[in-house]
Design an enzyme around this catalytic site. Structure first.
Site, PDB file in Angstrom:
ATOM      1  N   ASP A   1      -2.349 -18.509   1.118  1.00 14.82           N
ATOM      2  CA  ASP A   1      -3.296 -19.260   0.283  1.00 14.82           C
ATOM      3  C   ASP A   1      -3.968 -20.356   1.108  1.00 14.82           C
ATOM      4  O   ASP A   1      -5.180 -20.564   1.053  1.00 14.82           O
ATOM      5  CB  ASP A   1      -2.602 -19.832  -0.976  1.00 14.82           C
ATOM      6  CG  ASP A   1      -1.255 -20.477  -0.704  1.00 14.82           C
ATOM      7  OD1 ASP A   1      -0.756 -20.400   0.442  1.00 14.82           O
ATOM      8  OD2 ASP A   1      -0.680 -21.076  -1.643  1.00 14.82           O
TER       9      ASP A   1
ATOM     10  N   ASP B   1     -12.213  -9.389   4.121  1.00 14.96           N
ATOM     11  CA  ASP B   1     -13.447  -9.443   3.316  1.00 14.96           C
ATOM     12  C   ASP B   1     -13.962 -10.881   3.304  1.00 14.96           C
ATOM     13  O   ASP B   1     -15.170 -11.127   3.419  1.00 14.96           O
ATOM     14  CB  ASP B   1     -13.192  -8.988   1.867  1.00 14.96           C
ATOM     15  CG  ASP B   1     -13.507  -7.508   1.658  1.00 14.96           C
ATOM     16  OD1 ASP B   1     -13.332  -6.730   2.614  1.00 14.96           O
ATOM     17  OD2 ASP B   1     -13.917  -7.140   0.538  1.00 14.96           O
TER      18      ASP B   1
ATOM     19  N   TYR C   1       0.822  -1.211   0.000  1.00 13.15           N
ATOM     20  CA  TYR C   1       0.000   0.000   0.000  1.00 13.15           C
ATOM     21  C   TYR C   1       0.857   1.262   0.000  1.00 13.15           C
ATOM     22  O   TYR C   1       0.445   2.290  -0.540  1.00 13.15           O
ATOM     23  CB  TYR C   1      -0.910   0.028   1.231  1.00 13.15           C
ATOM     24  CG  TYR C   1      -2.199  -0.751   1.084  1.00 13.15           C
ATOM     25  CD1 TYR C   1      -2.179  -2.122   0.904  1.00 13.15           C
ATOM     26  CD2 TYR C   1      -3.427  -0.103   1.144  1.00 13.15           C
ATOM     27  CE1 TYR C   1      -3.350  -2.835   0.789  1.00 13.15           C
ATOM     28  CE2 TYR C   1      -4.604  -0.806   1.034  1.00 13.15           C
ATOM     29  CZ  TYR C   1      -4.568  -2.172   0.850  1.00 13.15           C
ATOM     30  OH  TYR C   1      -5.734  -2.870   0.729  1.00 13.15           O
TER      31      TYR C   1
ATOM     32  N   LYS D   1       3.602 -15.495   3.155  1.00 11.81           N
ATOM     33  CA  LYS D   1       3.855 -16.259   1.925  1.00 11.81           C
ATOM     34  C   LYS D   1       5.373 -16.469   1.867  1.00 11.81           C
ATOM     35  O   LYS D   1       6.048 -16.084   0.904  1.00 11.81           O
ATOM     36  CB  LYS D   1       3.308 -15.463   0.725  1.00 11.81           C
ATOM     37  CG  LYS D   1       3.339 -16.190  -0.603  1.00 11.81           C
ATOM     38  CD  LYS D   1       2.333 -17.313  -0.732  1.00 11.81           C
ATOM     39  CE  LYS D   1       2.535 -18.062  -2.028  1.00 11.81           C
ATOM     40  NZ  LYS D   1       1.739 -19.307  -2.101  1.00 11.81           N
TER      41      LYS D   1
ATOM     42  N   ASP E   1      -6.204  -7.198   4.132  1.00 12.42           N
ATOM     43  CA  ASP E   1      -7.327  -6.599   3.408  1.00 12.42           C
ATOM     44  C   ASP E   1      -8.184  -7.695   2.783  1.00 12.42           C
ATOM     45  O   ASP E   1      -9.404  -7.710   2.919  1.00 12.42           O
ATOM     46  CB  ASP E   1      -6.782  -5.655   2.321  1.00 12.42           C
ATOM     47  CG  ASP E   1      -7.897  -5.047   1.489  1.00 12.42           C
ATOM     48  OD1 ASP E   1      -8.876  -4.575   2.091  1.00 12.42           O
ATOM     49  OD2 ASP E   1      -7.799  -5.063   0.250  1.00 12.42           O
TER      50      ASP E   1
HETATM   51  C1  IPM Z   1     -10.403  -1.619   3.817  1.00 10.47           C
HETATM   52  C2  IPM Z   1     -10.657  -1.043   2.453  1.00 10.47           C
HETATM   53  C3  IPM Z   1      -9.542  -0.083   2.073  1.00 10.47           C
HETATM   54  C4  IPM Z   1      -8.242  -0.884   2.060  1.00 10.47           C
HETATM   55  C5  IPM Z   1      -9.755   0.666   0.749  1.00 10.47           C
HETATM   56  C6  IPM Z   1     -11.048   1.439   0.739  1.00 10.47           C
HETATM   57  C7  IPM Z   1      -8.592   1.548   0.396  1.00 10.47           C
HETATM   58  O1  IPM Z   1     -10.800  -2.045   1.515  1.00 10.47           O
HETATM   59  O2  IPM Z   1     -10.321  -0.834   4.780  1.00 10.47           O
HETATM   60  O3  IPM Z   1     -10.284  -2.843   3.929  1.00 10.47           O
HETATM   61  O4  IPM Z   1      -7.900  -1.482   1.035  1.00 10.47           O
HETATM   62  O5  IPM Z   1      -7.550  -0.892   3.068  1.00 10.47           O
HETATM   63 MG    MG Z   2     -10.756  -4.012   2.322  1.00  8.38          MG
END
Ligand code: IPM
Ligand code: MG
Length: 353
Positions: free
Chosen positions: A219, A247, A142, A187, A243
């Site tokens: 993975d 999700d 990032y 990894k 990240d």
């Molecule tokens: C998160 C989001 C952010 C990230 C985006 C919006 C930049 O996906 O907080 O997980 O990638 O960190």
């Molecule tokens: Mg995210």
């Protein structure tokens, strides 16, 4: 206690869920006699439109002066579909994380008994899953050196020993307070940066003899998370892997709208849902405010206001039990509750307590 909160509502559904977080927080503070003040500040696309900068200096200053930031979401499709855009709303979020030194992002993944069926995974598999992902938040790809040419582009995944050590400390502290099981996700079979992570973790592990430390390739961790989510207690990983995995974690809980997070580090801590700005739902009063409201619970807990945090969680549980739910988690035939109505119900519950 006196609490001064910076409120960064951002874009899309951000302002709608922000209001409900603020109201819930205000209600709890009244109940417990805390003096709370809220200062709104611009960020994301809203800030680009207003002043041309997704994280203006004034916003940084408001955050620095505050005890905590209640953040909602940033992002707007008008930037997503324009690769030539010079500034993007997400840069505001990244600038905030970097400038406030928020290197540790705490993302709990829990299940709610009454929502287990909302997970795409089998009930018996997710039921009782309860782990925390500690995501490194100010390093890695990032923020590493980048190049973006027409025919060639790269991002650098760089980590220093000090960066790895400090996030591992946070992870071990969490593990000590929980079930004493830490999984370091990397990894290391391919990436040099991961090998540094693993080396540092192996050096630190003996300092925590009560914690079982294991190492897992990312993975494999992605698979294990949906195959056997109860395996995990605390997992720690670099920015990009964290990240992606968090999700995935929301599929265990059943909705992105239920996962709060805390970002902590060197300066004012930030409490925010893990979901994005869901621009398609903007202004429709359908976004789930619970991730934002649960972020308020994490905020209280951060300041050792355990009772206050508990009341927020109790109100959330009660709303779910009463089927006061936004559409994506409502039971078949259940009444329609929007963002506002769920917020109203929760505030009323808190007031009546
Ligand atoms: C998160 C989001 C952010 C990230 C985006 C919006 C930049 O996906 O907080 O997980 O990638 O960190
Ligand atoms: Mg995210």
């Amino acid at each position: 206690m006196k609490l001064h909160i910076a409120v960064l509502a951002g874009d899309g559904i951000g302002p709608e869920i922000s209001v409900q977080g603020v109201r819930a927080m205000d209600a709890v503070c009244r109940k417990f006699g805390h003096e709370v003040t809220f200062t709104e500040a611009l960020c994301g696309a809203a800030a680009i439109d207003a002043v041309g900068d997704p994280f203006p200096a004034e916003t940084l200053e408001i955050c620095r002066q505050a005890d905590a930031v209640l953040f909602s979401a940033v992002g707007d499709p008008k930037f997503d579909n324009n690769p030539a855009a010079k500034v993007r709303p997400e840069q505001g979020l990244l600038a905030m994380r970097k400038q406030l030194g928020l290197f540790a992002n705490i993302r709990p993944v829990q299940t709610f008994d009454c929502l287990v069926h909302k997970s795409p995974l089998k009930d018996e598999l997710v039921s009782g899953a309860d782990f925390v992902c500690i995501r490194e938040l100010t390093g890695g790809m990032y923020f590493g050196e980048k190049k973006e040419g027409d025919d060639y582009a790269y991002d650098t995944n760089a980590y220093s020993r000090a960066e790895v050590e400090r996030i591992l400390r946070v992870a071990y502290d969490y593990a000590m307070r929980r079930r004493r099981h830490l999984t370091v996700v990397d990894k290391a079979n391919v990436l040099a940066s991961s090998r540094l992570w693993r080396r540092v973790a192996q050096e630190m592990a003996p300092q925590y003899p009560d914690v079982t430390t294991d190492y897992m390739y990312v993975d494999n961790a992605a698979m294990r998370m949906i195959q056997d989510p109860r395996f995990f207690d605390v997992m720690v990983t670099e920015n990009t892997f964290g990240d992606i995995l968090t999700d995935e974690g929301s599929c265990i809980t059943g909705s992105m709208g239920l996962l709060p997070s805390a970002s902590t580090g060197e300066s004012t801590p930030v409490f925010e849902p893990i979901h994005g700005s869901w621009p398609q739902a903007k202004g429709q009063n359908i976004a789930n405010p619970l991730a934002q409201i649960l972020s308020v619970a994490m905020l209280f807990e951060y300041f050792n206001l355990a009772e206050e945090g508990r009341l927020v969680r109790e109100a959330v549980d009660a709303s779910l039990a009463a089927n006061v739910r936004t559409p994506e988690i409502q039971v078949a035939g259940g009444a329609h509750y929007g963002t506002r109505e769920v917020g109203d119900w929760i505030v009323e519950y808190i007031n009546k307590k």
